[in-house]
Design an enzyme around this catalytic site. Structure first.
Site, PDB file in Angstrom:
ATOM      1  N   SER A 410       0.828  -1.209   0.000  1.00  0.00           N
ATOM      2  CA  SER A 410       0.000   0.000   0.000  1.00  0.00           C
ATOM      3  C   SER A 410       0.860   1.256   0.000  1.00  0.00           C
ATOM      4  CB  SER A 410      -0.877   0.064   1.242  1.00  0.00           C
ATOM      5  OG  SER A 410      -1.402  -1.179   1.567  1.00  0.00           O
ATOM      6  N   HIS A 431      -1.613  -2.581  -6.790  1.00  0.00           N
ATOM      7  CA  HIS A 431      -2.263  -2.258  -5.518  1.00  0.00           C
ATOM      8  C   HIS A 431      -3.764  -2.465  -5.649  1.00  0.00           C
ATOM      9  CE1 HIS A 431      -3.300   1.017  -2.349  1.00  0.00           C
ATOM     10  NE2 HIS A 431      -3.348  -0.180  -1.831  1.00  0.00           N
ATOM     11  N   GLU A 443      -4.560   0.028  -8.653  1.00  0.00           N
ATOM     12  CA  GLU A 443      -3.573   1.092  -8.815  1.00  0.00           C
ATOM     13  C   GLU A 443      -2.253   0.403  -9.167  1.00  0.00           C
ATOM     14  OE1 GLU A 443      -2.617   5.137  -6.190  1.00  0.00           O
ATOM     15  OE2 GLU A 443      -2.790   3.246  -5.163  1.00  0.00           O
ATOM     16  N   ASN A 481      -3.412   6.613  -1.307  1.00  0.00           N
ATOM     17  CA  ASN A 481      -3.070   6.698   0.115  1.00  0.00           C
ATOM     18  C   ASN A 481      -2.241   7.932   0.437  1.00  0.00           C
ATOM     19  OD1 ASN A 481      -4.510   4.447   0.819  1.00  0.00           O
ATOM     20  ND2 ASN A 481      -2.789   3.039   0.586  1.00  0.00           N
TER      21      ASN A 481
HETATM   22  P1  NAD Z   1      -2.780 -10.143   6.179  1.00  0.00           P
HETATM   23  O1  NAD Z   1      -2.046 -10.054   7.454  1.00  0.00           O
HETATM   24  O2  NAD Z   1      -4.235 -10.406   6.181  1.00  0.00           O
HETATM   25  O3  NAD Z   1      -2.138 -11.262   5.277  1.00  0.00           O
HETATM   26  C1  NAD Z   1      -0.757 -11.450   5.105  1.00  0.00           C
HETATM   27  C2  NAD Z   1      -0.532 -12.939   4.885  1.00  0.00           C
HETATM   28  O4  NAD Z   1       0.786 -13.133   4.425  1.00  0.00           O
HETATM   29  C3  NAD Z   1      -0.685 -13.766   6.170  1.00  0.00           C
HETATM   30  O5  NAD Z   1      -1.629 -14.778   5.903  1.00  0.00           O
HETATM   31  C4  NAD Z   1       0.711 -14.319   6.409  1.00  0.00           C
HETATM   32  O6  NAD Z   1       0.675 -15.625   6.976  1.00  0.00           O
HETATM   33  C5  NAD Z   1       1.289 -14.322   5.018  1.00  0.00           C
HETATM   34  N1  NAD Z   1       2.749 -14.252   4.986  1.00  0.00           N
HETATM   35  C6  NAD Z   1       3.571 -13.462   5.700  1.00  0.00           C
HETATM   36  N2  NAD Z   1       4.851 -13.669   5.346  1.00  0.00           N
HETATM   37  C7  NAD Z   1       4.854 -14.598   4.384  1.00  0.00           C
HETATM   38  C8  NAD Z   1       5.870 -15.219   3.617  1.00  0.00           C
HETATM   39  N3  NAD Z   1       7.143 -14.914   3.807  1.00  0.00           N
HETATM   40  N4  NAD Z   1       5.504 -16.129   2.693  1.00  0.00           N
HETATM   41  C9  NAD Z   1       4.200 -16.449   2.529  1.00  0.00           C
HETATM   42  N5  NAD Z   1       3.200 -15.892   3.230  1.00  0.00           N
HETATM   43  C10 NAD Z   1       3.508 -14.969   4.133  1.00  0.00           C
HETATM   44  O7  NAD Z   1      -2.461  -8.791   5.403  1.00  0.00           O
HETATM   45  P2  NAD Z   1      -3.296  -8.092   4.232  1.00  0.00           P
HETATM   46  O8  NAD Z   1      -4.251  -7.130   4.833  1.00  0.00           O
HETATM   47  O9  NAD Z   1      -3.795  -9.133   3.308  1.00  0.00           O
HETATM   48  O10 NAD Z   1      -2.171  -7.226   3.529  1.00  0.00           O
HETATM   49  C11 NAD Z   1      -1.238  -7.793   2.640  1.00  0.00           C
HETATM   50  C12 NAD Z   1      -0.586  -6.688   1.839  1.00  0.00           C
HETATM   51  O11 NAD Z   1      -1.594  -5.979   1.125  1.00  0.00           O
HETATM   52  C13 NAD Z   1       0.134  -5.638   2.651  1.00  0.00           C
HETATM   53  O12 NAD Z   1       1.258  -5.211   1.934  1.00  0.00           O
HETATM   54  C14 NAD Z   1      -0.866  -4.530   2.772  1.00  0.00           C
HETATM   55  O13 NAD Z   1      -0.288  -3.277   2.970  1.00  0.00           O
HETATM   56  C15 NAD Z   1      -1.513  -4.601   1.409  1.00  0.00           C
HETATM   57  N6  NAD Z   1      -2.858  -4.038   1.305  1.00  0.00           N
HETATM   58  C16 NAD Z   1      -3.787  -4.274   2.263  1.00  0.00           C
HETATM   59  C17 NAD Z   1      -5.056  -3.759   2.121  1.00  0.00           C
HETATM   60  C18 NAD Z   1      -6.119  -4.027   3.140  1.00  0.00           C
HETATM   61  O14 NAD Z   1      -7.164  -3.367   3.088  1.00  0.00           O
HETATM   62  N7  NAD Z   1      -5.957  -4.966   4.035  1.00  0.00           N
HETATM   63  C19 NAD Z   1      -5.377  -3.008   0.982  1.00  0.00           C
HETATM   64  C20 NAD Z   1      -4.418  -2.808  -0.010  1.00  0.00           C
HETATM   65  C21 NAD Z   1      -3.161  -3.334   0.172  1.00  0.00           C
END
Ligand code: NAD
Length: 694
Positions: A410, A431, A443, A481
């Protein structure tokens, strides 16, 4: 070829609309139809008439350029053509192949009968452009299909698949090809001397309708379409069809059409329509740059975003491997995906077999080498640069040399992530927005070394996923963002000065956002918001309000904790005097005298900093154009579409107002809050955001 081709099939005149690419009802088409109807009507050898379209489609609607230019009102207008059709003394049958939408469908509705191909779609999508069908669409649709179906379909602008249109009575039979079916139908009508069925006279379904139907539907719309003109006017027109004499009801539609056409909402929605087209154009990315084919994909991390991204890919028919290192996390992630498909089936947005087919394309894996066959890998692990760099290093070693490595970060630096690979030209940001299988925005973020081919591939992928992509440059927060940071920060400064959470959210929701900024924080989790804030470095002349940190320290993590900026009973938010006390304490500590803040000031102080940062983003080339920002905010952040997006809205209201707000705020907030130089140049030269002055 003329805009309408005329030929004879035995005793039947076939009128074919030929106005590529979509057979829009431009002036030459309307003239051509008038002439052809005269000719067929006057030829005693012609016993029936079939109207159809060239190139596999009937007609996709009015010509949007003519709507803007006013040429749509030059005679013969569509209504005159329809009057001629309904006055025909010979059977008139529409043969619908492909789509019959908007004015195209209204034309078909004026025929005596309609025969559609099984894969055809019909509908009245005008509402999406802030309009309503102005050529009898609300009236004839209601007469054929009844008011319930009309309310649902026309206020939402739904496209209706032919089998459903048959059930509803909008078409009379299905046939492939539609033209053969229409010719056979016309011959039978002649042979049987079937009485002509003039749609405007069909009355069975509009009689005895309970008036409560309309009152109830208006209440439902209040929740979904608050502030919008066209959907409510559509209800008025459908009600008129059921309660007023034909002439008066048609007149009601014409008046409402003009009201919508002349409204600022229509103009704003047309702006977005063109902005979407424009967003696909990437300067410097010529036709010689081709997108790589994506046969297989992989997603790393099966959390909130990874699961949704895998679903988005699978829904588009792309097989995807979903990686989590622990069996437990993988099982949990796949479980959430499965439940989400069940919910789609329950809601009726997917059939069970569609859901099963998509689910069958998602394969859970727990080792990196399993990703080797992917053409693109999308990373969605924790938002932590070191973790992402480690993941990208491993992906670089296992993925095929042609594969694109994309990150869903993000805010993090794409170049720093790319540096941990041997293929920075193939690293790019994709994104997605949450929920990733639903939200339309993507994005895409171009790093310093991202190649044109990589950019073309992720832009094409977005299209395949049914999403709209905007290309952003690499900076903290990219487009969406980065701008949002100013909006969020100012919300707390307003609290410090005297506003309450409910006042702020009420003002923003009254403006048309689905949710105000503090309700959104509570939904996303205040701990998550605080974590992101800690990861950002502020310039020395800026500060954060301590309110968020205090909420988190007090366990007010948001909805999931039952308390945040509000107290929650289920999902219902309730103002919390303890939060107000906490805020007042902060005001006292900062020596700020609280005052009552007018709603108008709240609106300007929240939205103008957002727009100001948007102008900097345009000026720096982070966004390719101001209208891309409008697309981002409308499709990713809940900005009301009918206001055209933040940049369009601000320009309509006067960019000098943004400058005035920023001049007031900057001395207390820091240098980044000064008016954007682009805005000052534009105002000084009396030009607009699309002038290319950036
Ligand atoms: P989350 O915590 O729900 O999921 C992350 C997952 O990645 C977990 O299931 C974890 O076990 C796994 N993980 C961590 N390290 C790992 C590795 N080395 N190999 C394999 N799996 C691994 O997080 P999220 O909310 O899904 O966010 C993920 C990404 O998306 C982040 O970069 C976040 O900034 C971005 N993002 C999130 C949102 C949102 O609304 N949640 C929106 C846009 C972007």
């Amino acid at each position: 070829m003329a805009a309408v081709d005329y030929r004879l099939e035995g005793e039947i005149a076939v009128l074919t609309i030929a106005n590529p690419p979509v057979n829009a009802l431009s002036l030459p088409v309307r003239e051509g139809l008038m002439q052809a109807l005269e000719r067929a009507g006057g030829d005693p050898a012609v016993k029936a008439i079939v109207v159809t379209g060239e190139g596999g489609t009937f007609a996709a609607g009015a010509d949007i350029n003519e709507v803007s230019s006013g040429l749509v009102l030059k005679s013969p207008i569509t209504r005159e053509v329809q009057a001629r059709m309904e006055a025909a003394s010979k059977p008139l049958v529409a043969a619908i192949e492909g789509v019959a939408l908007g004015g195209g469908f209204e034309l078909a509705l004026a025929c005596h009968w309609r025969i559609a191909a099984t894969t055809a779609k019909v509908g009245l999508p005008e509402v999406k452009l802030g309009l309503l069908p102005g050529a009898g669409g609300t009236q004839r649709f209601t007469r054929l299909a009844g008011p319930e179906a009309a309310l649902e379909a026309i206020t939402a602008g739904h496209q209706i698949p032919a089998p459903r249109a048959l059930e509803l009575g909008l078409v009379d039979a299905l046939a492939d090809p539609a033209l053969d079916g229409a010719l056979a139908f016309a011959r039978r009508a002649v042979a049987e001397r079937r009485p002509l069925r003039v749609t405007s006279d069909v009355g069975e379904r509009i009689r005895g309708v309970d008036p409560e139907l309309f009152a109830a539907f208006r209440r439902k719309l209040e929740a979904k379409a608050r502030g919008q003109l066209a959907p409510f006017r559509i209800v008025d027109c459908i009600e008129a069809a059921c309660t007023r004499p034909v002439e008066a009801a048609f007149a009601r539609e014409r008046e409402s059409f003009i009201e919508c056409r002349d409204s600022p909402q229509r103009k704003a929605l047309v702006h977005l329509f063109f902005a979407e087209r424009e967003a696909r154009r990437i300067p410097g990315l010529g036709p010689e740059v081709t997108a790589l084919p994506v046969h297989r994909a992989a997603v790393v991390g099966a959390g909130t975003m990874g699961g949704g991204i895998a679903m988005a890919l699978a829904n588009a028919g792309i097989p995807v491997s979903l990686l989590e290192l622990s069996a437990q996390a993988l099982e949990r992630g796949l479980g959430v995906v499965g439940k989400s498909y069940d919910a789609s089936v329950a809601r009726g947005s997917l059939t069970r077999s569609q859901a099963d087919a998509a689910l069958g394309l998602i394969r859970g894996v727990s080792e990196y080498p399993a990703l080797a066959g992917a053409d693109i890998v999308i990373e969605a692990v924790y938002e932590d640069l070191e973790v992402k760099q480690e993941v990208f290093g491993r992906l670089d070693r296992v993925a095929g040399p042609h594969a694109i490595l994309a990150t869903n970060t993000s805010t993090l630096d794409i170049d720093a992530i790319a540096a941990s690979t041997s293929r920075p030209e193939k690293v790019v940001g994709t994104h997605f927005f949450s929920p990733a299988n639903v939200m339309r925005l993507l994005e895409n973020v171009r790093g310093r070394h991202t190649s044109p081919e990589t950019v073309a591939t992720v832009m094409a992928l977005a299209k395949r996923l049914g999403k709209i992509a905007v290309l952003a440059g690499n900076c903290d927060g990219f487009i969406g963002n980065r701008m949002l940071m100013f909006y969020g920060a100012e919300a707390e400064f307003l609290l410090e000065e005297g506003a309450t959470p409910e006042q702020i959210d009420r003002v923003i929701e009254g403006f048309g956002f689905a949710m105000g900024p503090l309700a959104v924080r509570d939904l996303a989790g205040n701990d998550v918001g605080f974590q992101i804030r800690k990861g950002r470095r502020l310039p020395p002349d800026e500060r954060w309000s301590p309110i968020l940190e205090r909420l988190v320290a007090g366990g007010r993590l948001g909805q999931k904790a039952g308390r945040g900026y509000y107290r929650y009973e289920g999902r219902t938010r309730i103002p919390d005097p303890e939060v107000v006390a906490l805020i007042e304490q902060v005001s006292r500590e900062l020596g700020i005298e609280r005052r009552s803040i007018p709603d108008e000031e709240i609106l300007e102080r929240l939205l103008h900093p957002l727009v100001n940062e948007g102008a900097r983003i345009v000026e720096e080339g982070i966004a390719l154009r101001a209208s891309d920002i409008d697309i981002v905010y409308v499709n990713g952040y809940g900005f009301p579409a009918w206001r055209g997006g933040p940049m369009y809205w601000a320009e309509e209201a006067g960019l000098e107002r943004v400058i005035a707000t920023m001049r007031r705020l900057a001395p207390r907030r820091g240098a980044r809050w000064r008016p954007a130089p682009l805005l000052e140049r534009l105002v000084a030269s009396g030009r607009g955001l699309s002038s290319g002055l950036a």
